[in-house]
Scaffold this active site. Structure first.
Site, PDB file in Angstrom:
ATOM      1  N   SER A 215      -1.505   4.940   5.663  1.00 32.73           N
ATOM      2  CA  SER A 215      -0.816   5.158   6.938  1.00 32.73           C
ATOM      3  C   SER A 215      -1.190   6.510   7.539  1.00 32.73           C
ATOM      4  O   SER A 215      -1.460   6.616   8.744  1.00 32.73           O
ATOM      5  CB  SER A 215       0.700   5.077   6.731  1.00 32.73           C
ATOM      6  OG  SER A 215       1.399   5.495   7.887  1.00 32.73           O
TER       7      SER A 215
ATOM      8  N   ASP B 188       6.170  -7.582   0.965  1.00 31.23           N
ATOM      9  CA  ASP B 188       5.477  -6.959   2.094  1.00 31.23           C
ATOM     10  C   ASP B 188       5.172  -8.053   3.107  1.00 31.23           C
ATOM     11  O   ASP B 188       5.166  -9.241   2.767  1.00 31.23           O
ATOM     12  CB  ASP B 188       4.181  -6.280   1.646  1.00 31.23           C
ATOM     13  CG  ASP B 188       3.720  -5.201   2.616  1.00 31.23           C
ATOM     14  OD1 ASP B 188       3.809  -4.006   2.260  1.00 31.23           O
ATOM     15  OD2 ASP B 188       3.275  -5.523   3.736  1.00 31.23           O
TER      16      ASP B 188
ATOM     17  N   LYS C  22      14.861   8.541  10.450  1.00 26.95           N
ATOM     18  CA  LYS C  22      14.963   9.005   9.063  1.00 26.95           C
ATOM     19  C   LYS C  22      16.241   9.811   8.831  1.00 26.95           C
ATOM     20  O   LYS C  22      16.778   9.839   7.718  1.00 26.95           O
ATOM     21  CB  LYS C  22      13.715   9.809   8.679  1.00 26.95           C
ATOM     22  CG  LYS C  22      12.451   8.956   8.606  1.00 26.95           C
ATOM     23  CD  LYS C  22      12.626   7.767   7.666  1.00 26.95           C
ATOM     24  CE  LYS C  22      11.381   6.937   7.524  1.00 26.95           C
ATOM     25  NZ  LYS C  22      11.551   5.798   6.592  1.00 26.95           N
TER      26      LYS C  22
ATOM     27  N   THR D 195      -1.650   8.753   2.287  1.00 33.57           N
ATOM     28  CA  THR D 195      -1.548   7.299   2.204  1.00 33.57           C
ATOM     29  C   THR D 195      -2.456   6.669   3.260  1.00 33.57           C
ATOM     30  O   THR D 195      -2.918   7.358   4.177  1.00 33.57           O
ATOM     31  CB  THR D 195      -0.103   6.834   2.471  1.00 33.57           C
ATOM     32  OG1 THR D 195       0.251   7.208   3.821  1.00 33.57           O
ATOM     33  CG2 THR D 195       0.884   7.461   1.490  1.00 33.57           C
TER      34      THR D 195
ATOM     35  N   TYR E 239      10.828   8.903  15.063  1.00 31.10           N
ATOM     36  CA  TYR E 239      10.694   8.801  13.604  1.00 31.10           C
ATOM     37  C   TYR E 239      11.753   9.655  12.915  1.00 31.10           C
ATOM     38  O   TYR E 239      12.445   9.194  11.996  1.00 31.10           O
ATOM     39  CB  TYR E 239       9.297   9.246  13.177  1.00 31.10           C
ATOM     40  CG  TYR E 239       9.079   9.207  11.685  1.00 31.10           C
ATOM     41  CD1 TYR E 239       8.911   7.998  11.015  1.00 31.10           C
ATOM     42  CD2 TYR E 239       9.041  10.382  10.937  1.00 31.10           C
ATOM     43  CE1 TYR E 239       8.711   7.954   9.643  1.00 31.10           C
ATOM     44  CE2 TYR E 239       8.840  10.352   9.569  1.00 31.10           C
ATOM     45  CZ  TYR E 239       8.669   9.141   8.926  1.00 31.10           C
ATOM     46  OH  TYR E 239       8.477   9.109   7.558  1.00 31.10           O
TER      47      TYR E 239
ATOM     48  N   ARG F 277       7.547  13.951  16.429  1.00 28.17           N
ATOM     49  CA  ARG F 277       8.123  12.954  15.516  1.00 28.17           C
ATOM     50  C   ARG F 277       9.532  12.579  15.970  1.00 28.17           C
ATOM     51  O   ARG F 277      10.417  12.377  15.138  1.00 28.17           O
ATOM     52  CB  ARG F 277       8.162  13.490  14.075  1.00 28.17           C
ATOM     53  CG  ARG F 277       6.824  13.600  13.398  1.00 28.17           C
ATOM     54  CD  ARG F 277       6.219  12.233  13.114  1.00 28.17           C
ATOM     55  NE  ARG F 277       4.918  12.339  12.465  1.00 28.17           N
ATOM     56  CZ  ARG F 277       3.767  12.387  13.116  1.00 28.17           C
ATOM     57  NH1 ARG F 277       3.754  12.350  14.445  1.00 28.17           N
ATOM     58  NH2 ARG F 277       2.632  12.463  12.462  1.00 28.17           N
TER      59      ARG F 277
ATOM     60  N   GLN G 199       0.837  -1.196   0.000  1.00 24.99           N
ATOM     61  CA  GLN G 199       0.000   0.000   0.000  1.00 24.99           C
ATOM     62  C   GLN G 199       0.874   1.249   0.000  1.00 24.99           C
ATOM     63  O   GLN G 199       2.092   1.181   0.085  1.00 24.99           O
ATOM     64  CB  GLN G 199      -0.938   0.017   1.209  1.00 24.99           C
ATOM     65  CG  GLN G 199      -0.251   0.026   2.547  1.00 24.99           C
ATOM     66  CD  GLN G 199      -1.243  -0.022   3.710  1.00 24.99           C
ATOM     67  OE1 GLN G 199      -2.426  -0.304   3.540  1.00 24.99           O
ATOM     68  NE2 GLN G 199      -0.761   0.260   4.909  1.00 24.99           N
TER      69      GLN G 199
ATOM     70  N   ARG H 125      -3.294   7.284  11.052  1.00 21.27           N
ATOM     71  CA  ARG H 125      -2.777   8.137  12.122  1.00 21.27           C
ATOM     72  C   ARG H 125      -3.768   9.244  12.471  1.00 21.27           C
ATOM     73  O   ARG H 125      -3.932   9.603  13.642  1.00 21.27           O
ATOM     74  CB  ARG H 125      -1.426   8.727  11.712  1.00 21.27           C
ATOM     75  CG  ARG H 125      -0.277   7.760  11.906  1.00 21.27           C
ATOM     76  CD  ARG H 125       1.038   8.340  11.480  1.00 21.27           C
ATOM     77  NE  ARG H 125       1.273   8.185  10.050  1.00 21.27           N
ATOM     78  CZ  ARG H 125       1.676   9.138   9.240  1.00 21.27           C
ATOM     79  NH1 ARG H 125       1.870  10.362   9.701  1.00 21.27           N
ATOM     80  NH2 ARG H 125       1.891   8.891   7.969  1.00 21.27           N
TER      81      ARG H 125
END
Length: 245
Positions: A184, A37, A151, A182, A147, A144, A16, A188
């Protein structure tokens, strides 16, 4: 002839979002796509598209990755997409949250690159694309913490691989999107106490007044996977609608 005609592309998190959009875009341009996946049900939906074959893969499991890599004879492009967005500051991030994000967002890329890079070196050519984010060393973003740390690590990993193997025919770049519409993102938003306010807050930080689409990011990925970007390596490529300005 497509821009990716004859290229073999392996990508993760293809069921996805950006992964799925990229798998479809790669196939449309003539690539042989091996889409992986952990979500078998969603992944199977891609089997109806010409040029795409699927493989269930947990990118946090080294043994699975090594077995998968041993079955691939040729690879031109490796696209590491798998990742997870944790919401919160450092005070909201327990050790288990930190470890989970680092494992999925960074270690999985390390494992995939280490498994497939020797094949590329034997071919004297190869192209690695990693999914990073503007929320990284590029821009500090509220809530974030882990995360962004992962990244930023992806950007460092990308530059290191690019520098180490540039003279052996290997390129390595990363894609740094802003907010992308998306499944995702929608999950959220719905998980917040007030989804309407959460959606409004996400949109308010978009200087263009909208989110990027997964298909827009996929078009950039086609460019990076193609020979058109042959002189591009070690680069975090930003696609964020001006969010980081």
């Amino acid at each position: 002839m497509g821009r990716l005609e004859g290229k073999v592309i392996v990508l993760t998190a293809a069921a996805q979002g950006i992964g799925r959009a990229s798998a479809l875009a790669f196939a449309r341009e003539g690539a042989k796509v091996i889409a992986t996946d952990i979500n078998e049900a969603k992944l199977q939906e891609l089997e109806n598209y010409p040029g795409i074959q699927t493989r269930v893969l947990d990118v946090t499991k080294k043994r699975q990755i090594d077995q998968f890599a041993s079955e691939i004879e040729k690879i031109d492009v490796l696209f590491n997409v798998a990742g997870f967005v944790h919401h919160g500051t450092i005070l909201d991030c327990e050790e288990k949250d930190w470890d989970f994000s680092m494992n999925l967002n960074v270690r999985s890329m390390y494992l995939m690159i280490k498994a497939f890079l020797p094949k590329m070196l034997a071919q004297k050519s190869g192209n690695i694309i990693n999914m990073s984010s503007v929320a990284s060393s590029i821009k500090g973003v509220e809530n974030r913490c882990v995360y962004s740390a992962t990244k930023a690590a992806v950007i460092g990993l990308t530059k290191s691989v690019a520098a180490d193997f540039i003279q052996q025919g290997i390129r390595c770049n990363c894609v740094c999107p802003g907010t992308v519409d998306t499944p995702s993102l929608q999950e959220r938003i719905q998980a917040r106490d007030d989804p309407k306010e959460a959606l409004k807050a996400f949109l308010n930080r978009q200087k263009t007044g909208r989110f990027a689409s997964a298909e827009e990011v996929a078009l950039l990925c086609v460019y990076l996977a193609s020979d058109e970007s042959a002189y591009v390596t070690g680069t975090p490529v930003v696609i964020d609608g001006g969010w980081s300005l």
